[in-house]
Design an enzyme around this catalytic site. Structure first.
Site, mmCIF file in Angstrom:
data_model
loop_
_atom_site.group_PDB
_atom_site.id
_atom_site.type_symbol
_atom_site.label_atom_id
_atom_site.label_comp_id
_atom_site.label_asym_id
_atom_site.label_seq_id
_atom_site.Cartn_x
_atom_site.Cartn_y
_atom_site.Cartn_z
ATOM 1 N N GLU A 1 52.378 25.072 51.305
ATOM 2 C CA GLU A 1 52.328 25.035 49.845
ATOM 3 C C GLU A 1 53.721 24.813 49.289
ATOM 4 O OE1 GLU A 1 50.379 28.560 48.414
ATOM 5 O OE2 GLU A 1 48.533 28.154 49.516
ATOM 6 N N ARG B 1 44.082 32.992 52.474
ATOM 7 C CA ARG B 1 45.375 32.405 52.777
ATOM 8 C C ARG B 1 45.123 31.109 53.525
ATOM 9 N NH1 ARG B 1 47.228 35.206 49.457
ATOM 10 N NH2 ARG B 1 48.977 36.676 49.577
ATOM 11 N N HIS C 1 47.031 27.074 44.067
ATOM 12 C CA HIS C 1 47.144 28.523 44.316
ATOM 13 C C HIS C 1 47.210 29.293 42.991
ATOM 14 C CE1 HIS C 1 48.592 31.615 47.518
ATOM 15 N NE2 HIS C 1 47.803 32.185 46.607
#
Length: 326
Positions: A266, A237, A285
């Site tokens: 993000e 993360r 991601h």
């Protein structure tokens, strides 16, 4: 009364049909904010939630008096207040196992791209700048035979290490996990404390979950312990890493390069230097982003919510609660 499920991520027609056999479904696949009025309206009557990415806060739970279970389409559950859910008797489920190998593929992709400067060199070709054999200023570094340091050694960490040890002859170190004798026997892995691992590894790969203990686990001090030639990879993360410290460390030359699939914010802001640093491979991601894996994750979430709302044991519970609401 027929129970209602609020679905706020895309599902296939077959997956929706499985939910609709026994329950009413409020399908809002394009919700990108928990403050969306349609989401808030549907939340009031929801007995179950199926989705991902939206932070579910205690304030939102206050608006969901009927809520019995949440099926997150993810393996991580840092967007959910687990203790609060347990206190309220709300079951939380996730989707482990089904994304392990795909995410490990992404981790090793980042290792390879950062080590061999693949994105930089592909850009050279695309821009029409490849006119002769590249000089040593463009050379990358070998991966085979190097020392791979895994910060975290759960399912995904072990899968990345397996690729390194068995496929590339890498020596494997691991930290931030209890001793894993079976993996030590299989892969020749060696346990180290975090500081020793950072100092010894040629490639440092982070796969720990995000929690209070791992927030900014890797910061300026930790980067300073790494070899100047080290490659740093994060598929955990974004908030496990102090991103400002990472940027400064990369500018200073230690570590040498980074491969990143996750970030503190993000999508990555336009102002982030990480978007333009030549020694950074930045992905949006995509850890589990394949057709096969995302389908399998949604299938698991559907199985979780169906079992939970039917009073059965779901395949992948995160917490333990008593009997659900009648």
């Amino acid at each position: 009364m027929t129970k209602r499920i609020l679905v706020y991520r895309p599902l296939s027609e077959d997956q929706l049909a499985r939910l609709e056999r026994d329950f009413r479904v409020d399908y809002l696949p394009k919700i990108d904010s928990a403050e969306d009025p349609a989401f808030l309206d549907a939340l009031v009557n929801a007995h179950g939630l199926v989705g991902a990415s939206l932070p579910i806060t205690p304030a939102l739970l206050d608006r969901a008096p009927n809520l019995e279970a949440i099926a997150s389409i993810s393996v991580g559950y840092d967007n959910y207040p687990v203790d609060e859910l347990t206190r309220r008797g709300i079951l939380l489920c996730n989707t482990p196992d089904v994304l392990t190998e795909t995410t490990a593929d992404t981790g090793f992709l980042l290792i390879m791209c950062a080590a061999r400067r693949a994105i930089e060199l592909a850009g050279m070709v695309q821009r029409g700048e490849w006119h002769e054999s590249i000089g040593k200023e463009w050379f990358g570094t070998d991966v085979h035979g190097k020392t791979l340091g895994m910060v975290g050694f759960g399912r995904i960490g072990a899968a990345i290490a397996r690729r390194g040890a068995l496929g590339f002859g890498m020596r494997v170190l691991y930290s931030n996990a209890s001793p894993k004798p079976e993996l030590e026997a299989e892969l020749g892995a060696q346990h180290r404390d975090l500081d020793a691992l950072l100092a010894e590894a040629d490639i440092v790969c982070v796969t720990v979950p995000l929690n209070a203990d791992t927030h900014h686990l890797i910061g300026a001090r930790e980067f300073a312990l790494m070899k100047p030639s080290a490659i740093f990879v994060n598929v955990a993360r974004g908030k496990v890493v102090d991103e400002a410290a990472l940027i400064e460390a990369l500018r200073a030359g230690t570590p040498h390069a980074a491969g990143l699939d996750v970030f503190e914010r993000e999508p990555l802001p336009e102002t982030s230097p990480l978007r333009h640093m030549p020694n950074v491979v930045a992905l949006p991601h995509i850890g589990s982003a394949t057709h096969e894996t995302r389908t399998a994750m949604a299938d698991r979430a559907v199985a979780n919510i169906l079992a939970a709302l039917n009073g059965e044991q779901p395949p992948s519970p995160v917490n333990e609660v008593g009997p659900t609401h009648s």
